[in-house]
Design an enzyme around this catalytic site. Structure first.
Site, mmCIF file in Angstrom:
data_model
loop_
_atom_site.group_PDB
_atom_site.id
_atom_site.type_symbol
_atom_site.label_atom_id
_atom_site.label_comp_id
_atom_site.label_asym_id
_atom_site.label_seq_id
_atom_site.Cartn_x
_atom_site.Cartn_y
_atom_site.Cartn_z
ATOM 1 N N GLU A 119 0.829 -1.106 -0.041
ATOM 2 C CA GLU A 119 0.095 -0.108 0.099
ATOM 3 C C GLU A 119 0.823 1.334 0.075
ATOM 4 O O GLU A 119 1.787 1.212 0.709
ATOM 5 C CB GLU A 119 -0.879 0.010 1.390
ATOM 6 C CG GLU A 119 -1.845 1.231 1.378
ATOM 7 C CD GLU A 119 -2.511 1.165 2.516
ATOM 8 O OE1 GLU A 119 -2.189 0.618 3.583
ATOM 9 O OE2 GLU A 119 -3.880 2.008 2.667
ATOM 10 N N LYS A 196 -9.425 2.724 -2.145
ATOM 11 C CA LYS A 196 -9.584 2.257 -0.962
ATOM 12 C C LYS A 196 -11.185 2.354 -0.422
ATOM 13 O O LYS A 196 -11.311 3.733 -0.262
ATOM 14 C CB LYS A 196 -8.369 2.777 0.079
ATOM 15 C CG LYS A 196 -8.583 2.049 1.417
ATOM 16 C CD LYS A 196 -7.082 2.573 2.235
ATOM 17 C CE LYS A 196 -7.245 2.254 3.413
ATOM 18 N NZ LYS A 196 -5.790 2.211 4.216
ATOM 19 N N CYS A 233 -5.729 -2.339 2.106
ATOM 20 C CA CYS A 233 -5.563 -2.539 3.432
ATOM 21 C C CYS A 233 -6.828 -2.820 4.462
ATOM 22 O O CYS A 233 -7.218 -3.964 4.683
ATOM 23 C CB CYS A 233 -4.915 -1.496 4.228
ATOM 24 S SG CYS A 233 -3.886 -1.589 5.722
#
Ligand SMILES: NC(=O)NCCC(=O)O
Length: 384
Positions: A119, A196, A233
Protein backbone atom coordinates in the site's frame (compact mmCIF):
# COMPACT_ATOMS: atom_id res chain seq x y z
CA UNK A 1 6.97 -9.19 20.89
CA UNK A 2 5.76 -6.61 18.34
CA UNK A 3 9.22 -5.59 17.07
CA UNK A 4 11.99 -6.87 14.85
CA UNK A 5 13.40 -9.43 17.30
CA UNK A 6 11.29 -12.29 15.97
CA UNK A 7 11.97 -13.41 12.40
CA UNK A 8 8.88 -15.49 11.62
CA UNK A 9 6.48 -18.04 13.04
CA UNK A 10 7.68 -20.60 10.49
CA UNK A 11 11.35 -20.23 11.49
CA UNK A 12 10.43 -20.62 15.14
CA UNK A 13 8.41 -23.78 14.50
CA UNK A 14 11.12 -25.25 12.30
CA UNK A 15 13.77 -24.54 14.91
CA UNK A 16 11.92 -26.04 17.85
CA UNK A 17 9.64 -28.83 16.62
CA UNK A 18 10.70 -32.38 15.74
CA UNK A 19 9.91 -33.23 12.09
CA UNK A 20 6.84 -35.40 12.69
CA UNK A 21 5.20 -32.83 14.98
CA UNK A 22 6.24 -30.02 12.65
CA UNK A 23 4.40 -31.64 9.74
CA UNK A 24 1.28 -32.08 11.84
CA UNK A 25 1.42 -28.51 13.17
CA UNK A 26 1.86 -27.19 9.62
CA UNK A 27 -1.11 -29.25 8.43
CA UNK A 28 -3.26 -27.75 11.17
CA UNK A 29 -1.95 -24.21 10.73
CA UNK A 30 -1.68 -24.03 6.93
CA UNK A 31 -3.93 -26.74 5.50
CA UNK A 32 -2.93 -28.82 2.49
CA UNK A 33 0.79 -28.46 1.91
CA UNK A 34 1.93 -26.10 -0.85
CA UNK A 35 4.71 -27.39 -3.08
CA UNK A 36 7.97 -25.45 -2.86
CA UNK A 37 8.79 -23.92 -6.25
CA UNK A 38 12.14 -24.70 -7.78
CA UNK A 39 13.20 -21.11 -8.47
CA UNK A 40 16.12 -20.35 -10.81
CA UNK A 41 19.55 -20.15 -9.15
CA UNK A 42 20.20 -16.80 -10.86
CA UNK A 43 17.05 -15.37 -9.24
CA UNK A 44 18.05 -16.63 -5.78
CA UNK A 45 21.53 -15.16 -6.23
CA UNK A 46 20.16 -11.81 -7.42
CA UNK A 47 17.78 -11.70 -4.43
CA UNK A 48 20.64 -12.45 -2.06
CA UNK A 49 22.80 -9.74 -3.70
CA UNK A 50 19.87 -7.34 -3.45
CA UNK A 51 19.37 -8.30 0.20
CA UNK A 52 15.78 -9.47 -0.06
CA UNK A 53 14.13 -12.77 0.73
CA UNK A 54 12.80 -14.87 -2.15
CA UNK A 55 10.35 -17.69 -1.57
CA UNK A 56 8.14 -19.62 -3.99
CA UNK A 57 5.22 -22.03 -3.57
CA UNK A 58 2.64 -23.69 -5.83
CA UNK A 59 -1.03 -24.45 -5.17
CA UNK A 60 -2.35 -27.33 -7.22
CA UNK A 61 -5.83 -28.11 -8.55
CA UNK A 62 -7.27 -31.41 -9.76
CA UNK A 63 -6.93 -32.20 -13.46
CA UNK A 64 -10.14 -31.58 -15.42
CA UNK A 65 -11.28 -33.13 -18.71
CA UNK A 66 -12.62 -29.99 -20.34
CA UNK A 67 -10.45 -27.20 -18.99
CA UNK A 68 -6.71 -26.99 -19.13
CA UNK A 69 -4.98 -25.88 -15.92
CA UNK A 70 -5.16 -22.08 -15.65
CA UNK A 71 -1.77 -21.49 -14.13
CA UNK A 72 -0.62 -18.02 -13.16
CA UNK A 73 2.33 -16.83 -11.10
CA UNK A 74 1.80 -13.90 -8.76
CA UNK A 75 4.50 -11.88 -7.03
CA UNK A 76 3.97 -10.12 -3.69
CA UNK A 77 6.51 -7.49 -2.70
CA UNK A 78 7.09 -6.26 0.85
CA UNK A 79 9.74 -3.67 1.66
CA UNK A 80 11.19 -1.06 3.96
CA UNK A 81 11.42 2.53 2.86
CA UNK A 82 15.11 2.72 1.88
CA UNK A 83 15.68 6.40 2.80
CA UNK A 84 14.75 8.35 5.94
CA UNK A 85 11.38 10.12 5.78
CA UNK A 86 12.99 13.57 5.88
CA UNK A 87 14.93 13.00 2.63
CA UNK A 88 13.61 15.16 -0.26
CA UNK A 89 10.45 13.68 -1.76
CA UNK A 90 11.78 13.02 -5.27
CA UNK A 91 14.87 11.27 -3.87
CA UNK A 92 12.68 8.95 -1.79
CA UNK A 93 10.41 8.12 -4.73
CA UNK A 94 13.37 7.51 -7.01
CA UNK A 95 15.03 5.21 -4.46
CA UNK A 96 11.83 3.19 -4.20
CA UNK A 97 11.56 2.98 -7.99
CA UNK A 98 15.13 1.64 -8.16
CA UNK A 99 14.37 -0.87 -5.41
CA UNK A 100 11.27 -2.18 -7.19
CA UNK A 101 13.08 -2.31 -10.52
CA UNK A 102 15.54 -4.77 -8.97
CA UNK A 103 12.81 -6.84 -7.31
CA UNK A 104 10.70 -6.99 -10.48
CA UNK A 105 13.76 -8.12 -12.44
CA UNK A 106 13.97 -11.13 -10.11
CA UNK A 107 10.21 -11.67 -10.32
CA UNK A 108 10.55 -11.83 -14.11
CA UNK A 109 13.30 -14.49 -13.76
CA UNK A 110 10.81 -16.48 -11.65
CA UNK A 111 8.11 -16.27 -14.34
CA UNK A 112 5.82 -13.93 -12.41
CA UNK A 113 2.81 -12.81 -14.46
CA UNK A 114 1.14 -10.41 -12.01
CA UNK A 115 3.03 -8.41 -9.41
CA UNK A 116 1.60 -6.31 -6.60
CA UNK A 117 3.44 -3.79 -4.41
CA UNK A 118 2.51 -2.75 -0.86
CA UNK A 119 0.00 0.00 0.00
CA UNK A 120 1.18 3.55 -0.85
CA UNK A 121 4.48 2.00 -1.88
CA UNK A 122 6.15 5.20 -3.12
CA UNK A 123 6.18 6.89 0.29
CA UNK A 124 6.69 6.48 4.03
CA UNK A 125 3.35 5.79 5.75
CA UNK A 126 3.15 9.40 6.92
CA UNK A 127 -0.62 9.58 7.50
CA UNK A 128 -0.03 9.12 11.22
CA UNK A 129 1.38 12.66 11.38
CA UNK A 130 -1.68 14.56 10.06
CA UNK A 131 0.79 17.08 8.60
CA UNK A 132 0.12 18.02 4.99
CA UNK A 133 3.53 19.02 3.57
CA UNK A 134 5.66 17.34 2.47
CA UNK A 135 3.56 14.17 2.53
CA UNK A 136 0.88 15.29 0.06
CA UNK A 137 3.70 15.91 -2.42
CA UNK A 138 3.99 12.14 -2.80
CA UNK A 139 0.53 12.11 -4.47
CA UNK A 140 0.45 11.72 -8.22
CA UNK A 141 -1.88 11.09 -11.14
CA UNK A 142 -3.12 7.52 -11.46
CA UNK A 143 -3.15 7.91 -15.23
CA UNK A 144 0.16 9.53 -16.10
CA UNK A 145 2.13 10.23 -12.91
CA UNK A 146 5.83 9.31 -12.75
CA UNK A 147 5.15 6.07 -10.88
CA UNK A 148 2.50 4.92 -13.35
CA UNK A 149 4.89 5.64 -16.24
CA UNK A 150 7.54 3.67 -14.38
CA UNK A 151 5.12 0.75 -13.92
CA UNK A 152 4.14 0.89 -17.59
CA UNK A 153 7.81 0.47 -18.52
CA UNK A 154 8.11 -2.49 -16.14
CA UNK A 155 4.94 -4.07 -17.56
CA UNK A 156 6.10 -3.70 -21.16
CA UNK A 157 9.63 -4.87 -20.44
CA UNK A 158 8.55 -8.03 -18.61
CA UNK A 159 5.09 -8.70 -20.12
CA UNK A 160 3.81 -8.54 -16.54
CA UNK A 161 0.63 -7.08 -15.03
CA UNK A 162 1.67 -4.51 -12.40
CA UNK A 163 -0.60 -3.55 -9.50
CA UNK A 164 0.63 -0.26 -8.14
CA UNK A 165 -0.98 1.16 -4.97
CA UNK A 166 -0.24 4.90 -4.77
CA UNK A 167 -1.52 8.07 -3.16
CA UNK A 168 -3.52 9.52 -6.06
CA UNK A 169 -4.03 13.19 -6.86
CA UNK A 170 -7.15 13.56 -9.01
CA UNK A 171 -6.68 16.85 -10.84
CA UNK A 172 -9.90 16.36 -12.83
CA UNK A 173 -11.86 16.58 -9.58
CA UNK A 174 -10.47 19.51 -7.61
CA UNK A 175 -7.07 17.97 -6.86
CA UNK A 176 -8.68 15.55 -4.40
CA UNK A 177 -6.47 12.80 -2.92
CA UNK A 178 -7.36 9.12 -2.91
CA UNK A 179 -5.73 5.92 -1.75
CA UNK A 180 -5.68 4.09 -5.06
CA UNK A 181 -4.34 0.99 -6.77
CA UNK A 182 -3.62 1.26 -10.48
CA UNK A 183 -3.68 -1.88 -12.60
CA UNK A 184 -1.30 -1.78 -15.54
CA UNK A 185 -1.87 -4.48 -18.17
CA UNK A 186 1.00 -6.58 -19.49
CA UNK A 187 0.85 -4.48 -22.70
CA UNK A 188 1.74 -1.40 -20.62
CA UNK A 189 -1.74 0.13 -20.97
CA UNK A 190 -3.42 1.41 -17.79
CA UNK A 191 -6.30 -1.05 -17.42
CA UNK A 192 -7.95 0.97 -14.66
CA UNK A 193 -7.89 1.92 -11.02
CA UNK A 194 -9.66 1.06 -7.81
CA UNK A 195 -9.83 3.05 -4.56
CA UNK A 196 -9.66 2.15 -0.88
CA UNK A 197 -13.25 1.86 0.29
CA UNK A 198 -12.73 1.77 4.05
CA UNK A 199 -10.52 4.27 5.85
CA UNK A 200 -9.12 3.47 9.29
CA UNK A 201 -9.73 5.67 12.29
CA UNK A 202 -7.78 3.54 14.71
CA UNK A 203 -4.65 4.39 16.70
CA UNK A 204 -2.15 6.35 14.61
CA UNK A 205 -3.86 5.42 11.33
CA UNK A 206 -5.13 8.97 10.83
CA UNK A 207 -5.75 8.46 7.13
CA UNK A 208 -9.12 10.21 6.96
CA UNK A 209 -7.14 13.48 7.25
CA UNK A 210 -5.82 12.89 3.75
CA UNK A 211 -8.38 11.17 1.53
CA UNK A 212 -11.99 10.08 1.32
CA UNK A 213 -13.60 6.67 1.11
CA UNK A 214 -13.27 5.31 -2.45
CA UNK A 215 -16.10 6.05 -4.88
CA UNK A 216 -15.40 3.43 -7.55
CA UNK A 217 -17.19 0.46 -5.98
CA UNK A 218 -15.65 -2.97 -6.45
CA UNK A 219 -14.15 -3.18 -9.94
CA UNK A 220 -12.60 -6.40 -11.17
CA UNK A 221 -9.96 -6.30 -13.90
CA UNK A 222 -9.86 -8.89 -16.65
CA UNK A 223 -6.15 -9.34 -17.25
CA UNK A 224 -4.44 -11.67 -19.68
CA UNK A 225 -3.76 -13.99 -16.72
CA UNK A 226 -7.06 -13.96 -14.82
CA UNK A 227 -9.61 -11.69 -13.16
CA UNK A 228 -8.10 -9.64 -10.34
CA UNK A 229 -9.26 -7.12 -7.75
CA UNK A 230 -7.56 -5.04 -5.08
CA UNK A 231 -8.93 -4.70 -1.55
CA UNK A 232 -6.67 -2.06 0.00
CA UNK A 233 -5.51 -2.64 3.61
CA UNK A 234 -8.25 -1.79 6.12
CA UNK A 235 -10.84 -3.17 3.65
CA UNK A 236 -9.69 -6.62 4.77
CA UNK A 237 -11.63 -6.21 8.04
CA UNK A 238 -14.87 -5.89 6.04
CA UNK A 239 -16.19 -9.24 4.80
CA UNK A 240 -18.70 -7.55 2.50
CA UNK A 241 -15.89 -5.68 0.77
CA UNK A 242 -14.22 -8.98 -0.15
CA UNK A 243 -17.62 -10.41 -1.09
CA UNK A 244 -18.37 -7.68 -3.61
CA UNK A 245 -15.09 -8.23 -5.47
CA UNK A 246 -15.91 -11.90 -5.55
CA UNK A 247 -19.46 -11.26 -6.76
CA UNK A 248 -17.95 -9.26 -9.61
CA UNK A 249 -15.90 -12.32 -10.54
CA UNK A 250 -12.48 -11.83 -8.93
CA UNK A 251 -10.34 -14.96 -8.95
CA UNK A 252 -7.42 -13.29 -7.17
CA UNK A 253 -7.84 -10.45 -4.67
CA UNK A 254 -4.72 -8.54 -3.65
CA UNK A 255 -4.66 -6.88 -0.23
CA UNK A 256 -1.80 -4.37 -0.22
CA UNK A 257 -1.47 -3.18 3.37
CA UNK A 258 0.48 -1.17 5.93
CA UNK A 259 -0.16 -2.44 9.42
CA UNK A 260 1.71 -2.78 12.69
CA UNK A 261 2.30 -5.54 15.19
CA UNK A 262 0.69 -4.02 18.23
CA UNK A 263 -2.57 -3.47 16.36
CA UNK A 264 -3.21 -6.35 14.00
CA UNK A 265 -0.62 -9.10 13.94
CA UNK A 266 -2.90 -11.77 15.39
CA UNK A 267 -5.66 -10.87 12.91
CA UNK A 268 -3.32 -10.93 9.90
CA UNK A 269 -3.15 -14.70 9.29
CA UNK A 270 -6.90 -15.02 9.69
CA UNK A 271 -8.53 -12.30 7.63
CA UNK A 272 -7.23 -12.70 4.07
CA UNK A 273 -7.26 -16.46 4.50
CA UNK A 274 -10.84 -16.48 5.64
CA UNK A 275 -11.75 -14.28 2.67
CA UNK A 276 -10.20 -16.83 0.30
CA UNK A 277 -12.28 -19.58 1.90
CA UNK A 278 -15.54 -17.63 2.06
CA UNK A 279 -15.30 -16.35 -1.52
CA UNK A 280 -13.77 -19.34 -3.35
CA UNK A 281 -10.84 -17.24 -4.61
CA UNK A 282 -7.13 -16.64 -3.98
CA UNK A 283 -6.12 -13.78 -1.72
CA UNK A 284 -2.69 -12.13 -1.50
CA UNK A 285 -1.94 -10.29 1.75
CA UNK A 286 1.00 -7.87 1.56
CA UNK A 287 2.41 -5.80 4.42
CA UNK A 288 5.32 -3.40 4.61
CA UNK A 289 8.36 -3.98 6.83
CA UNK A 290 10.27 -2.10 9.48
CA UNK A 291 9.97 1.09 11.45
CA UNK A 292 9.57 4.55 9.92
CA UNK A 293 10.64 7.66 11.84
CA UNK A 294 9.09 11.07 11.23
CA UNK A 295 10.75 14.44 11.84
CA UNK A 296 8.07 15.77 14.22
CA UNK A 297 6.37 14.14 17.16
CA UNK A 298 2.66 13.39 16.85
CA UNK A 299 -0.20 12.12 19.00
CA UNK A 300 -3.49 10.50 18.07
CA UNK A 301 -5.79 11.43 20.92
CA UNK A 302 -5.37 8.03 22.53
CA UNK A 303 -3.52 9.08 25.66
CA UNK A 304 -0.16 7.84 24.41
CA UNK A 305 2.91 10.05 24.81
CA UNK A 306 3.93 12.03 21.72
CA UNK A 307 6.09 9.84 19.51
CA UNK A 308 7.89 9.88 16.17
CA UNK A 309 7.17 6.44 14.79
CA UNK A 310 4.19 4.31 14.13
CA UNK A 311 5.36 1.01 15.56
CA UNK A 312 6.64 -2.03 13.78
CA UNK A 313 5.41 -3.05 10.30
CA UNK A 314 5.70 -6.82 10.49
CA UNK A 315 5.80 -7.93 6.82
CA UNK A 316 4.59 -11.59 6.86
CA UNK A 317 3.04 -11.40 3.39
CA UNK A 318 1.30 -14.59 2.26
CA UNK A 319 -1.08 -16.14 -0.28
CA UNK A 320 -4.21 -18.09 0.65
CA UNK A 321 -6.21 -20.42 -1.60
CA UNK A 322 -9.93 -21.17 -1.84
CA UNK A 323 -9.41 -24.55 -0.17
CA UNK A 324 -8.06 -22.77 2.91
CA UNK A 325 -4.44 -23.73 2.37
CA UNK A 326 -1.85 -20.97 2.50
CA UNK A 327 1.83 -20.33 1.93
CA UNK A 328 4.16 -19.66 4.81
CA UNK A 329 4.61 -15.94 5.39
CA UNK A 330 7.59 -13.91 4.29
CA UNK A 331 9.87 -12.69 7.05
CA UNK A 332 8.78 -10.14 9.67
CA UNK A 333 12.04 -8.25 9.27
CA UNK A 334 13.30 -8.33 5.70
CA UNK A 335 12.30 -7.04 2.30
CA UNK A 336 10.93 -9.90 0.27
CA UNK A 337 9.37 -11.28 -2.87
CA UNK A 338 6.88 -14.12 -2.53
CA UNK A 339 6.18 -16.00 -5.76
CA UNK A 340 3.08 -18.19 -5.82
CA UNK A 341 1.88 -20.36 -8.64
CA UNK A 342 -1.90 -20.63 -8.66
CA UNK A 343 -4.14 -22.87 -10.73
CA UNK A 344 -7.26 -20.72 -11.03
CA UNK A 345 -9.33 -23.84 -11.76
CA UNK A 346 -9.22 -24.41 -8.00
CA UNK A 347 -11.72 -21.56 -7.48
CA UNK A 348 -14.58 -23.31 -9.30
CA UNK A 349 -13.55 -26.74 -8.01
CA UNK A 350 -13.87 -25.57 -4.39
CA UNK A 351 -17.08 -23.70 -5.22
CA UNK A 352 -18.54 -26.98 -6.51
CA UNK A 353 -17.55 -28.77 -3.28
CA UNK A 354 -18.54 -26.21 -0.64
CA UNK A 355 -21.11 -24.26 -2.67
CA UNK A 356 -20.99 -20.96 -0.74
CA UNK A 357 -22.04 -19.07 -3.89
CA UNK A 358 -25.00 -21.41 -4.24
CA UNK A 359 -26.02 -21.45 -0.57
CA UNK A 360 -25.37 -17.72 0.05
CA UNK A 361 -28.72 -16.00 0.74
CA UNK A 362 -27.74 -12.78 -1.03
CA UNK A 363 -31.31 -11.75 -1.88
CA UNK A 364 -32.35 -12.12 1.77
CA UNK A 365 -29.32 -10.16 3.02
CA UNK A 366 -29.85 -7.47 0.37
CA UNK A 367 -33.48 -7.03 1.46
CA UNK A 368 -32.63 -6.98 5.18
CA UNK A 369 -29.64 -4.65 4.74
CA UNK A 370 -31.71 -2.25 2.64
CA UNK A 371 -34.12 -2.05 5.59
CA UNK A 372 -31.38 -1.84 8.25
CA UNK A 373 -29.77 1.28 6.76
CA UNK A 374 -33.02 3.28 6.81
CA UNK A 375 -33.08 6.01 9.52
CA UNK A 376 -36.32 4.68 11.01
CA UNK A 377 -35.12 1.05 11.23
CA UNK A 378 -35.50 -0.77 14.51
CA UNK A 379 -33.44 -3.94 15.12
CA UNK A 380 -35.46 -7.16 14.96
CA UNK A 381 -35.14 -8.29 18.57
CA UNK A 382 -37.76 -10.65 19.83
CA UNK A 383 -38.62 -9.90 23.45
CA UNK A 384 -40.59 -11.85 25.96
N1 LIG B 1 -3.27 1.13 6.14
C1 LIG B 1 -4.30 0.85 6.90
O1 LIG B 1 -5.44 0.97 6.50
N2 LIG B 1 -4.02 0.40 8.13
C2 LIG B 1 -5.00 0.24 9.14
C3 LIG B 1 -4.63 -0.74 10.16
C4 LIG B 1 -5.05 -2.12 9.81
O2 LIG B 1 -6.01 -2.31 9.06
O3 LIG B 1 -4.43 -3.05 10.31
Amino acid sequence: MAGSGFESLEQCLEKHLPLAELQEVKRLLYGKETRKLDLPGAALEAASRGDFELQGYAFEAAAEQQRRPRTVRVGLVQNRTPLPADTPVVKQVTALHRRMEAVVEVAAMCGVNIICFQEAWTMPFAFCTREKLPWTEFAESAEDGPTIKFCQELARKHGMVVVSPVLERDSDHGDVLWNTAVVVASSGAVLGKTRKNHIPRVGDFNESTYYMEGNLGHPVFQTQFGRIAVNICYGRHHPLNWLMYSINGAEIIFNPSATIGALSESLWPVEARNAAIANHCFTCAINRVGREHFPNEFTSGDGKKAHQDFGYFYGSSYVAAPDGSRTPGLSRTRDGLLVAELDLNLCRQVNDIWGFKMTGRYEMYARELAEAVKPDYTPKIVKE
